[in-house]
Design an enzyme around this catalytic site. Structure first.
Site, PDB file in Angstrom:
ATOM      1  N   GLY A 172       0.821  -1.205   0.000  1.00  0.00           N
ATOM      2  CA  GLY A 172       0.000   0.000   0.000  1.00  0.00           C
ATOM      3  C   GLY A 172       0.854   1.253   0.000  1.00  0.00           C
ATOM      4  O   GLY A 172       1.959   1.293  -0.558  1.00  0.00           O
ATOM      5  N   GLY A 173       0.329   2.277   0.672  1.00  0.00           N
ATOM      6  CA  GLY A 173       1.014   3.569   0.697  1.00  0.00           C
ATOM      7  C   GLY A 173       2.422   3.493   1.255  1.00  0.00           C
ATOM      8  O   GLY A 173       3.249   4.370   0.992  1.00  0.00           O
ATOM      9  N   GLY A 407      16.492  14.449 -33.266  1.00  0.00           N
ATOM     10  CA  GLY A 407      16.192  14.889 -31.903  1.00  0.00           C
ATOM     11  C   GLY A 407      16.925  14.048 -30.878  1.00  0.00           C
ATOM     12  O   GLY A 407      17.287  14.542 -29.801  1.00  0.00           O
ATOM     13  N   ALA A 408      17.153  12.783 -31.213  1.00  0.00           N
ATOM     14  CA  ALA A 408      17.828  11.898 -30.261  1.00  0.00           C
ATOM     15  C   ALA A 408      19.291  12.327 -30.081  1.00  0.00           C
ATOM     16  O   ALA A 408      19.870  12.163 -29.007  1.00  0.00           O
ATOM     17  CB  ALA A 408      17.738  10.452 -30.730  1.00  0.00           C
TER      18      ALA A 408
HETATM   19  C1  HXC Z   1      -0.543  -4.422  13.123  1.00  0.00           C
HETATM   20  C2  HXC Z   1       0.360  -6.274  12.146  1.00  0.00           C
HETATM   21  C3  HXC Z   1       0.272  -5.672  10.863  1.00  0.00           C
HETATM   22  C4  HXC Z   1      -0.289  -4.360  10.783  1.00  0.00           C
HETATM   23  C5  HXC Z   1       1.132  -7.616  10.629  1.00  0.00           C
HETATM   24  N1  HXC Z   1       0.893  -7.473  11.936  1.00  0.00           N
HETATM   25  N2  HXC Z   1       0.738  -6.534   9.948  1.00  0.00           N
HETATM   26  N3  HXC Z   1      -0.042  -5.642  13.261  1.00  0.00           N
HETATM   27  N4  HXC Z   1      -0.668  -3.781  11.942  1.00  0.00           N
HETATM   28  N5  HXC Z   1      -0.393  -3.712   9.624  1.00  0.00           N
HETATM   29  C6  HXC Z   1       1.188  -8.409  12.994  1.00  0.00           C
HETATM   30  C7  HXC Z   1       0.291  -9.624  13.009  1.00  0.00           C
HETATM   31  O1  HXC Z   1      -0.890  -9.371  13.706  1.00  0.00           O
HETATM   32  C8  HXC Z   1       1.180 -10.635  13.719  1.00  0.00           C
HETATM   33  O2  HXC Z   1       1.134 -10.332  15.084  1.00  0.00           O
HETATM   34  C9  HXC Z   1       2.568 -10.271  13.231  1.00  0.00           C
HETATM   35  O3  HXC Z   1       2.493  -8.935  12.780  1.00  0.00           O
HETATM   36  C10 HXC Z   1       3.045 -11.121  12.083  1.00  0.00           C
HETATM   37  O4  HXC Z   1       2.052 -11.124  11.064  1.00  0.00           O
HETATM   38  P1  HXC Z   1       1.572 -12.461  10.348  1.00  0.00           P
HETATM   39  O5  HXC Z   1       0.323 -12.127   9.626  1.00  0.00           O
HETATM   40  O6  HXC Z   1       1.518 -13.556  11.351  1.00  0.00           O
HETATM   41  O7  HXC Z   1       2.777 -12.731   9.373  1.00  0.00           O
HETATM   42  P2  HXC Z   1       2.749 -13.321   7.901  1.00  0.00           P
HETATM   43  O8  HXC Z   1       1.863 -14.510   7.843  1.00  0.00           O
HETATM   44  O9  HXC Z   1       4.171 -13.463   7.521  1.00  0.00           O
HETATM   45  O10 HXC Z   1       2.072 -12.185   7.005  1.00  0.00           O
HETATM   46  C11 HXC Z   1       2.662 -10.925   6.865  1.00  0.00           C
HETATM   47  C12 HXC Z   1       1.721  -9.930   6.173  1.00  0.00           C
HETATM   48  C13 HXC Z   1       0.350  -9.921   6.932  1.00  0.00           C
HETATM   49  C14 HXC Z   1       1.530 -10.353   4.717  1.00  0.00           C
HETATM   50  C15 HXC Z   1       2.404  -8.595   6.197  1.00  0.00           C
HETATM   51  O11 HXC Z   1       0.598  -9.749   8.328  1.00  0.00           O
HETATM   52  C16 HXC Z   1      -0.541  -8.841   6.468  1.00  0.00           C
HETATM   53  O12 HXC Z   1      -1.193  -8.940   5.423  1.00  0.00           O
HETATM   54  N6  HXC Z   1      -0.637  -7.762   7.248  1.00  0.00           N
HETATM   55  C17 HXC Z   1      -1.480  -6.648   6.972  1.00  0.00           C
HETATM   56  C18 HXC Z   1      -0.901  -5.894   5.821  1.00  0.00           C
HETATM   57  C19 HXC Z   1      -1.706  -4.670   5.495  1.00  0.00           C
HETATM   58  O13 HXC Z   1      -2.773  -4.713   4.941  1.00  0.00           O
HETATM   59  N7  HXC Z   1      -1.197  -3.533   5.996  1.00  0.00           N
HETATM   60  C20 HXC Z   1      -1.776  -2.267   5.775  1.00  0.00           C
HETATM   61  C21 HXC Z   1      -1.256  -1.845   4.403  1.00  0.00           C
HETATM   62  S1  HXC Z   1      -1.834  -0.310   3.950  1.00  0.00           S
HETATM   63  P3  HXC Z   1       1.381 -11.409  16.226  1.00  0.00           P
HETATM   64  O14 HXC Z   1       1.110 -10.662  17.489  1.00  0.00           O
HETATM   65  O15 HXC Z   1       0.406 -12.504  15.961  1.00  0.00           O
HETATM   66  O16 HXC Z   1       2.801 -11.841  16.095  1.00  0.00           O
HETATM   67  C22 HXC Z   1      -0.747   0.697   4.606  1.00  0.00           C
HETATM   68  C23 HXC Z   1      -1.156   2.096   4.405  1.00  0.00           C
HETATM   69  C24 HXC Z   1      -0.017   3.011   4.536  1.00  0.00           C
HETATM   70  O17 HXC Z   1       0.221   0.366   5.115  1.00  0.00           O
HETATM   71  C25 HXC Z   1      -0.540   4.337   4.081  1.00  0.00           C
HETATM   72  C26 HXC Z   1       0.538   5.319   3.979  1.00  0.00           C
HETATM   73  C27 HXC Z   1       0.044   6.538   3.272  1.00  0.00           C
END
Ligand code: HXC
Length: 517
Positions: A172-173, A407-408
């Site tokens: 994402g962002g 031009g190139a």
């Molecule tokens: C809080 C998070 C987290 C998040 C992961 N964790 N992402 N906690 N916020 N965004 C935590 C999980 O709860 C878990 O905690 C630990 O990290 C490990 O994650 P897993 O899912 O067990 O690991 P894995 O299976 O390897 O998967 C990794 C992952 C997945 C693909 C990154 O966690 C995931 O899809 N996370 C969400 C990603 C997402 O949508 N993020 C927002 C993106 S948008 P525990 O306590 O169980 O260890 C964004 C906007 C930014 O970022 C905007 C800026 C302008």
């Protein structure tokens, strides 16, 4: 009087706990997957024993969704300063074992503080990304954290070199901070970068796509052009960062780390003559020319898999650190297209802002013809190269090897676009278009009315090429500094680089120019 042992023990224990990050299990899990921990990554990057950590004891203060009181060692990001080949560099590494490396407000603040320190002290800034993105529990505080980082990425742009390593998820962002830095290095394994993942794309558009197709290092290196280097693994990624830094100054007011020998060698390199094919139409692999031009054949190619019709790289020529921009006739005949223009223009601007002299190697038949190019805005994209070259005030040395048409020709930095010296090989052809095309336009009637039109066309083409395209024509009008043997190129370019290093050139004062984007 001495400090109480109890206090020292407390410090030791606190450190020990924090170094355990997300816990021994999580660290072991990573090891099993063949991944380094965040600390191991920074240890691998910095010269042994030089890393000084900033903010080890920082903790989040979020009370939402089970985070209240939950320890998050270093708030999921290790930040600090160390030495890389003897020069100070600021770096952070996100720690996936702590809340998935997710970014909350304190995590963001640590990165911002480090960036501000790096800008003040004038040292490069390197980030190792491995994160689930915005920490969901911290909501708008997390979004604000990203905003603050983006803002500082922009402030730091052109002040200190910024390099990002993507060694895990970057979704994402969150991908926009890397995109705002100068170079992105991505690992083949474990790294994905995307704005909308396959599920979101499916839901929004119905299109089925795999993560590899949109978010892998290979896809970003060859198709989107979002990244600059592909690494086998995180260790390799950090080695690439080290090599990259070896060509760059620590900041925009320093010179790059030139390592000039006491005197310039003007020795001829006969093998360079042999690289030039006798047949003007036979492709020339420009990487072979670059290998002979630079010290020890050693150059670091940037965006190697993207827009292969132009090669951009860092190297040293008799010790002087330079950026090289070279048409690659072995790919799409070396034409300039949309992607090649974008690739070259950004590189030129990077070199200019960090005081790296630019060397251009020209063998370009023109802009790539085609509907896709015209409708895709080749005029706007090609203009970026003209803008970037004309704005660049660093030493600019151009070598016209063979074709330099239309031009190139202007887009590859001739004297009118501000080159300090333009050398041409005897094989150079400088013209509005190739002799074949020009003869077809100018002598249509003579050719069709000749007894043997094909023989007539050949004869006229040869005559035209000799009379109007030869480098001596352009040289006689002052567009060429000198016509040189390919064998002399390394010596002459080295000498000219030395002579021009002290160049000072100013532009009219303004807020900034308006480069076509
Ligand atoms: C809080 C998070 C987290 C998040 C992961 N964790 N992402 N906690 N916020 N965004 C935590 C999980 O709860 C878990 O905690 C630990 O990290 C490990 O994650 P897993 O899912 O067990 O690991 P894995 O299976 O390897 O998967 C990794 C992952 C997945 C693909 C990154 O966690 C995931 O899809 N996370 C969400 C990603 C997402 O949508 N993020 C927002 C993106 S948008 P525990 O306590 O169980 O260890 C964004 C906007 C930014 O970022 C905007 C800026 C302008």
């Amino acid at each position: 009087m001495a400090i109480s042992p109890a206090l020292l023990q407390e410090l030791e224990e606190k450190r020990k706990t924090l170094y355990l990050a997300g816990g021994a299990d999580k660290l072991a899990e990573r090891k099993k997957k063949g991944l380094m921990s965040a600390r191991e990554r920074l240890d691998a990057f910095f010269d042994a024993g030089t890393f000084m950590e900033f903010g080890l004891h920082v903790q989040h203060d979020c009370q939402n969704f089970g985070l209240a009181g939950k320890p998050m060692p270093a708030d999921g990001v290790i930040t600090g300063v160390g030495y890389v080949e003897g020069r100070p560099v600021a770096a952070y590494a996100q720690d996936f074992t702590v809340g998935g490396g997710s970014l909350g407000s304190k995590h963001a603040q640590k990165i911002c503080n480090l960036m501000e320190y790096a800008m003040k002290a004038g040292m490069p800034f390197v980030g190792v990304n491995d994160s689930g993105g915005a920490r969901i529990q911290e909501g708008d505080e997390a979004l604000s954290g990203y905003g603050k980082i983006f803002f500082r990425n922009v402030l730091a742009s052109g002040v200190i070199p910024q390099i990002t390593v993507i060694a895990g998820p970057c979704a994402g962002g969150a991908a926009y901070s890397p995109a705002l830095t100068d170079f992105i290095i991505m690992t083949k394994k474990n790294a994905q970068m995307f704005i909308c993942g396959p599920e979101v794309i499916k839901a929004a558009t119905g299109q089925t796509v795999t993560m590899d197709e949109i978010g892998s290092a290979a896809a970003h290196a060859a198709i989107s052009g979002n990244i600059h280097f592909v690494a086998e693994d995180e260790k390799h990624a950090l080695q690439i960062a080290t090599k990259l830094l070896s060509f760059l100054p620590s900041n925009n007011v320093m010179d790059p780390p030139h390592k000039p020998a006491a005197t310039v060698t003007l020795d001829r390199d006969i093998e360079m003559n042999e690289l030039v094919p006798e047949d003007a139409k036979a492709p020339l692999d420009v990487t072979k020319v670059i290998s002979r031009l630079v010290d020890n054949g050693d150059f670091l190619e940037v965006q190697k898999d993207f827009a292969k019709n132009i090669v951009i790289c860092f190297a040293r020529i008799q010790g002087i650190s330079v950026g090289i921009i070279a048409n690659q006739p072995a790919h799409k005949a070396g034409t300039l297209d949309i992607d090649a223009s974008d690739k070259a223009a950004r590189f030129i601007r990077f070199c200019n802002v960090f005081n790296l002299p630019i060397v251009n190697l020209v063998d370009v038949p023109g802009f790539l013809p085609g509907v896709v190019q015209e409708r895709g805005g080749i005029i706007r994209h090609g203009a970026k190269m003209l803008f970037a070259y004309a704005s660049a005030t660093v030493p600019k040395i151009t070598v016209i090897m063979r074709k330099a048409y239309g031009g190139a020709y202007l887009a590859m930095c001739p004297v009118d676009m501000g080159a300090d010296a333009v050398y041409a090989w005897p094989t150079a052809e400088i013209a509005v278009m190739g002799a074949e095309g020009a003869v077809k336009v100018l002598f249509k009637r003579e050719i069709t009315s000749a007894a043997d039109p094909s023989a007539k066309e050949k004869e006229l083409t040869a005559e035209y090429r000799k009379k109007f395209c030869a480098p001596y024509e352009a040289a006689s009008r002052g567009f060429i500094t000198d016509v040189i043997e390919p064998a002399q190129t390394r010596g002459i370019v080295a000498m000219m680089l030395r002579n021009t290093l002290s160049k000072r050139e100013t532009r009219p004062p303004k807020k900034h120019g308006n480069i076509p984007l």
